[in-house]
Structure formats: structure tokens, C-alpha cells
Design a protein around this motif. Structure first.
Motif, PDB file in Angstrom:
ATOM      1  N   ASP A  29       0.843  -1.192   0.000  1.00 44.14           N
ATOM      2  CA  ASP A  29       0.000   0.000   0.000  1.00 44.14           C
ATOM      3  C   ASP A  29       0.882   1.245   0.000  1.00 44.14           C
ATOM      4  O   ASP A  29       2.118   1.151   0.116  1.00 44.14           O
ATOM      5  N   ARG A  60      -5.866   7.171  -0.873  1.00 46.18           N
ATOM      6  CA  ARG A  60      -5.860   6.694   0.510  1.00 46.18           C
ATOM      7  C   ARG A  60      -4.528   5.977   0.767  1.00 46.18           C
ATOM      8  O   ARG A  60      -3.975   5.349  -0.134  1.00 46.18           O
ATOM      9  N   TRP A  61      -4.067   6.051   2.000  1.00 44.49           N
ATOM     10  CA  TRP A  61      -2.815   5.369   2.346  1.00 44.49           C
ATOM     11  C   TRP A  61      -2.940   3.864   2.150  1.00 44.49           C
ATOM     12  O   TRP A  61      -1.947   3.181   1.933  1.00 44.49           O
ATOM     13  N   SER A  62      -4.148   3.345   2.186  1.00 44.46           N
ATOM     14  CA  SER A  62      -4.361   1.901   2.026  1.00 44.46           C
ATOM     15  C   SER A  62      -4.418   1.464   0.563  1.00 44.46           C
ATOM     16  O   SER A  62      -4.458   0.263   0.278  1.00 44.46           O
ATOM     17  N   ASP A  63      -4.418   2.429  -0.376  1.00 39.89           N
ATOM     18  CA  ASP A  63      -4.416   2.082  -1.800  1.00 39.89           C
ATOM     19  C   ASP A  63      -3.097   1.426  -2.187  1.00 39.89           C
ATOM     20  O   ASP A  63      -2.030   1.788  -1.676  1.00 39.89           O
ATOM     21  N   ALA A  64      -3.167   0.487  -3.112  1.00 36.98           N
ATOM     22  CA  ALA A  64      -1.964  -0.201  -3.589  1.00 36.98           C
ATOM     23  C   ALA A  64      -1.270   0.628  -4.665  1.00 36.98           C
ATOM     24  O   ALA A  64      -1.940   1.198  -5.531  1.00 36.98           O
TER      25      ALA A  64
END
Length: 80
Positions: A29, A60-64
Motif C-alpha cells: 500500500d 488513501r494510504w491503504s491504496d496499492a
């Protein structure tokens, strides 16, 4: 392994000494990618104080991270 272009703005650019660089990463991520470059360059900004963008749009920080993407790390900016 993916290669992305990382862009640094404002105080991050000053700390790194570069406006951009190509980074090979196995991060799952964007937070992991930031941790990777933060460790390499000794950055102290926590993700809670930064914005992240991918290919010109806030992310988003959680995006890959995606192969060939342009990732920007953006610190708070003050103006006058």
C-alpha cells in the motif's frame, strides 16, 4: 516488484534533496511505500500529517501502488 515515480513537495523535497525519483517497491500500500522512502531518506513526518496522491488524484494510504504510477507525498504547506 513495481516501479513508481515518487514526487516530493515543499519540506519533503528539501529534506530528501530531490523533487522526484523512481522507486522499486514491493509495498502493498501507499503507507508501505512511504515507510520505504522515509527510511531511505530519514524522513520524520508521520502519514497522519501528510497527504498522498496517485496519478494526479488524492488517494488513501491503504491504496496499492500500481506499476508506472506517479505518487506524490504532500506535507502541510503554509503561506502568507
Amino acid at each position: 516488484m513495481k516501479t513508481v515515480r515518487v514526487l516530493y513537495f515543499a519540506s519533503l523535497r528539501d529534506a530528501v534533496g530531490l523533487a522526484e525519483e523512481d522507486v522499486s517497491t514491493e509495498a502493498l500500500d501507499l503507507a508501505g511505500l512511504y515507510a520505504q522512502v522515509a527510511q531511505r531518506h530519514g524522513l520524520q513526518w508521520p502519514t497522519a500529517h501528510l497527504r498522498v496522491a496517485s496519478d494526479g488524484a488524492f488517494a488513501r494510504w491503504s491504496d496499492a501502488p500500481q506499476e508506472g504510477s506517479e505518487i506524490a507525498f504532500i506535507p502541510p504547506v503554509s503561506g502568507g
